[in-house]
Structure formats: structure tokens, C-alpha cells
Design a protein around this motif. Structure first.
Motif, short mmCIF file in Angstrom:
data_model
loop_
_atom_site.label_atom_id
_atom_site.label_comp_id
_atom_site.label_asym_id
_atom_site.label_seq_id
_atom_site.Cartn_x
_atom_site.Cartn_y
_atom_site.Cartn_z
N GLY A 96 0.81 -1.21 0.00
CA GLY A 96 0.00 0.00 0.00
C GLY A 96 0.84 1.26 0.00
N LEU A 97 1.93 1.24 0.76
CA LEU A 97 2.81 2.41 0.80
C LEU A 97 3.34 2.74 -0.60
CD1 LEU A 97 4.92 1.78 4.04
CD2 LEU A 97 3.05 3.42 3.73
N ALA A 98 3.75 1.71 -1.32
CA ALA A 98 4.29 1.92 -2.66
C ALA A 98 3.20 2.31 -3.66
CB ALA A 98 5.01 0.66 -3.14
N ALA A 99 2.10 1.55 -3.67
CA ALA A 99 1.05 1.77 -4.67
C ALA A 99 0.33 3.10 -4.46
CB ALA A 99 0.04 0.62 -4.61
N PHE A 100 -0.06 3.38 -3.23
CA PHE A 100 -0.80 4.62 -2.99
C PHE A 100 0.11 5.84 -3.10
CE2 PHE A 100 -3.73 1.67 -0.72
CZ PHE A 100 -4.84 1.91 -1.53
N GLY A 101 1.37 5.69 -2.76
CA GLY A 101 2.32 6.78 -2.97
C GLY A 101 2.42 7.12 -4.44
N ALA A 102 2.47 6.09 -5.29
CA ALA A 102 2.54 6.30 -6.74
C ALA A 102 1.27 6.97 -7.26
CB ALA A 102 2.77 4.97 -7.45
N LEU A 103 0.11 6.53 -6.76
CA LEU A 103 -1.16 7.12 -7.18
C LEU A 103 -1.24 8.60 -6.81
CD1 LEU A 103 -3.62 4.21 -6.35
CD2 LEU A 103 -3.17 5.16 -8.62
N ALA A 104 -0.79 8.92 -5.60
CA ALA A 104 -0.79 10.32 -5.19
C ALA A 104 0.11 11.15 -6.09
CB ALA A 104 -0.35 10.43 -3.73
N ALA A 105 1.25 10.59 -6.47
CA ALA A 105 2.17 11.30 -7.36
C ALA A 105 1.56 11.50 -8.74
CB ALA A 105 3.49 10.55 -7.47
N ILE A 106 0.86 10.48 -9.24
CA ILE A 106 0.20 10.60 -10.54
C ILE A 106 -0.88 11.68 -10.50
CG2 ILE A 106 -1.33 9.40 -12.17
CD1 ILE A 106 0.18 6.80 -11.40
N GLY A 107 -1.67 11.67 -9.42
CA GLY A 107 -2.70 12.68 -9.27
C GLY A 107 -2.12 14.08 -9.20
N ALA A 108 -1.01 14.23 -8.48
CA ALA A 108 -0.36 15.54 -8.38
C ALA A 108 0.12 16.00 -9.75
CB ALA A 108 0.81 15.46 -7.40
N GLY A 109 0.67 15.07 -10.52
CA GLY A 109 1.11 15.41 -11.87
C GLY A 109 -0.05 15.87 -12.75
N LEU A 110 -1.17 15.17 -12.67
CA LEU A 110 -2.34 15.55 -13.46
C LEU A 110 -2.88 16.92 -13.03
CD1 LEU A 110 -4.15 12.09 -13.58
CD2 LEU A 110 -3.17 13.31 -15.53
N LEU A 111 -2.86 17.18 -11.74
CA LEU A 111 -3.30 18.48 -11.25
C LEU A 111 -2.41 19.60 -11.78
CD1 LEU A 111 -4.20 17.69 -7.51
CD2 LEU A 111 -5.78 18.47 -9.29
N ALA A 112 -1.15 19.28 -12.00
CA ALA A 112 -0.19 20.27 -12.51
C ALA A 112 -0.27 20.41 -14.04
CB ALA A 112 1.22 19.89 -12.10
N GLY A 113 -1.15 19.61 -14.66
CA GLY A 113 -1.32 19.71 -16.10
C GLY A 113 -0.66 18.63 -16.92
N ALA A 114 -0.16 17.59 -16.26
CA ALA A 114 0.50 16.51 -16.99
C ALA A 114 -0.50 15.72 -17.83
CB ALA A 114 1.22 15.58 -16.02
N ALA A 115 -0.01 15.11 -18.88
CA ALA A 115 -0.80 14.19 -19.69
C ALA A 115 0.06 12.96 -19.94
CB ALA A 115 -1.20 14.84 -21.01
N TYR A 116 -0.58 11.80 -20.00
CA TYR A 116 0.17 10.56 -20.11
C TYR A 116 -0.21 9.79 -21.37
CZ TYR A 116 1.05 11.58 -15.18
OH TYR A 116 1.43 12.19 -14.01
N ARG A 117 0.73 8.99 -21.84
CA ARG A 117 0.49 8.16 -23.02
C ARG A 117 -0.55 7.08 -22.71
NH1 ARG A 117 2.43 10.36 -27.77
NH2 ARG A 117 4.40 11.43 -27.32
#
Length: 221
Positions: A96-117
Motif C-alpha cells: 500500500g505504501l508503494a502503490a498509494f504513494g505512486a497514485l498520489a504522485a500521478i494525481g499531483a502530476g495531473l493536477l499540474a497539467g501533466a498528460a500521459y500516453r
């Protein structure tokens, strides 16, 4: 988290429908979905951190009683001491520490305007799908083998289900997941009532919990 989901009926606002299906253009997400991934990741991360801390305390001191040991049914300690709590040879909360940490990082990136392949979105969907399968195996074990519930584990259950649903809905709406016109229409209708499936999902699990431990709940009436 609820407020974050109200706009997921239009997750394609950051990327037109044609962008997701081609695999060439990166796909963004609505602010609502980005916020959901970010906050969901933080909630799951917090629950996993508490579980990890309590698990370490139990390993140090087998007589340690976690704060979430409330009664014979709501008992984190009973769950943490089982084989199911270390199904891969190490405490489950570390996942959970690894998976949810990654999800939070992805969400933060999207909030900053990131787009993914497209491959990234498919991998995210696959990861949340694996999480859902694992969570439901844990639910089955908690109800019918261990016979006890962990409140923080239940927070993780709910978070994984919600994140899986809205990620899948986003991928269908944006064309990341190839779908025929009819399925796209169904996805569009589902987006209008996006809250219904998670609520129904939670209600079914709640009924299973109520039925399984009715022998105890009935003594409290």
C-alpha cells in the motif's frame, strides 16, 4: 473525496475523444479525476502507514494491542497476526505504501497539467484492477476465514474500488480503452450516474459484513 468525483462525468475535457484511442497524443484528465487520484492516494497512503506502524510494533512486541482493536469483530490485531497479512512474504501494508504513494504522485502530476500516453493509462487501469481482485480476496478472507475486520483495511478496500471505477470510466470515455460506439454511449450514460456503482458496491460489501457478523451485531441491539 466525494466532491472530487462530481465532475468525472466529463473526464475527457483535458483530451478530446480522438486523442486517447490513437496512442500518439498524451491524454490528460479532468481536475476532478486528478484530485480523486491525488486524495485517494493520500488516504490509502495514510491507512497503509498506520497499518505498517502497528505491524512493526506487533513484530517488536507480540503483546502489543493496536488502537483499532475495538471489539471481537473490529480487531486489527487479529488480522495482522494472520498469514493473509503477509501473503507475499512481507506485510501487505508495504504494498500500500508503494502503490498509494505512486497514485498520489500521478494525481499531483495531473493536477499540474501533466498528460500521459495511452500505455500509461492502461497500466494504471491494470494496476487498479489487480488491486480490486486482491482487495476482494482479502475481504473474503477477513469475513470467512479470519473472522475479524480491520478499519484501516476497510478504508483501503473502499479507496481501491473507487479509484478503479473512475480510472476505468475515464479510459472508456477518452478512448484509451478501445470500445465500440454502443459501449462508448453506455460509458457516457454511466458517467452521468458515476456515483451509483461505487455506492452499490459498498452496499453489497456492507450487507455481507452485516450478515457474517450478525451474531455479534444483534447482541448490541
Amino acid at each position: 473525496m466525494t466532491a472530487a468525483t462530481t465532475d468525472t462525468a466529463h473526464p475527457h475535457r483535458s483530451a478530446p475523444d480522438g486523442a486517447g484511442g490513437t496512442g500518439r497524443a498524451p491524454v490528460g484528465a479532468s481536475r476532478a479525476l486528478a484530485l480523486l487520484l491525488f486524495l485517494g492516494g493520500l488516504v490509502g497512503l495514510a491507512a497503509s502507514a498506520v497499518l505498517t506502524f502497528d505491524k512493526l510494533r506487533i513484530l517488536e512486541n507480540p503483546s502489543y494491542v493496536p488502537s483499532c482493536n475495538i471489539n471481537p469483530v473490529i480487531s486489527c490485531g487479529s488480522v495482522m497476526r494472520t498469514e493473509q497479512a503477509e501473503v507475499f512474504g512481507f506485510p501487505n501494508p508495504l504494498l500500500g505504501l508503494a502503490a498509494f504513494g505512486a497514485l498520489a504522485a500521478i494525481g499531483a502530476g495531473l493536477l499540474a497539467g501533466a498528460a500521459y500516453r495511452r500505455w500509461f493509462w492502461l497500466a494504471l487501469n491494470a494496476g487498479t484492477a489487480v488491486g480490486v481482485v486482491f482487495v476482494h480476496w482479502l475481504i473474503d478472507q477477513a469475513l470467512y476465514d479470519i473472522g475479524a475486520l480491520c478499519p484501516y483495511c476497510m478504508v483501503v478496500w473502499a479507496t481501491v474500488v473507487v479509484l478503479f471505477w473512475y480510472t476505468t470510466l475515464h479510459n472508456l470515455r477518452t478512448g484509451v480503452i478501445p470500445a465500440g460506439r454502443r459501449l462508448r454511449v453506455v460509458a457516457g450514460e454511466a458517467a452521468r450516474y458515476h456515483w451509483a456503482l461505487p455506492v452499490l458496491w459498498a452496499a453489497v460489501i456492507a450487507l455481507l459484513v452485516l450478515n457474517r457478523f450478525w451474531y455479534y451485531w444483534s447482541t448490541l441491539l
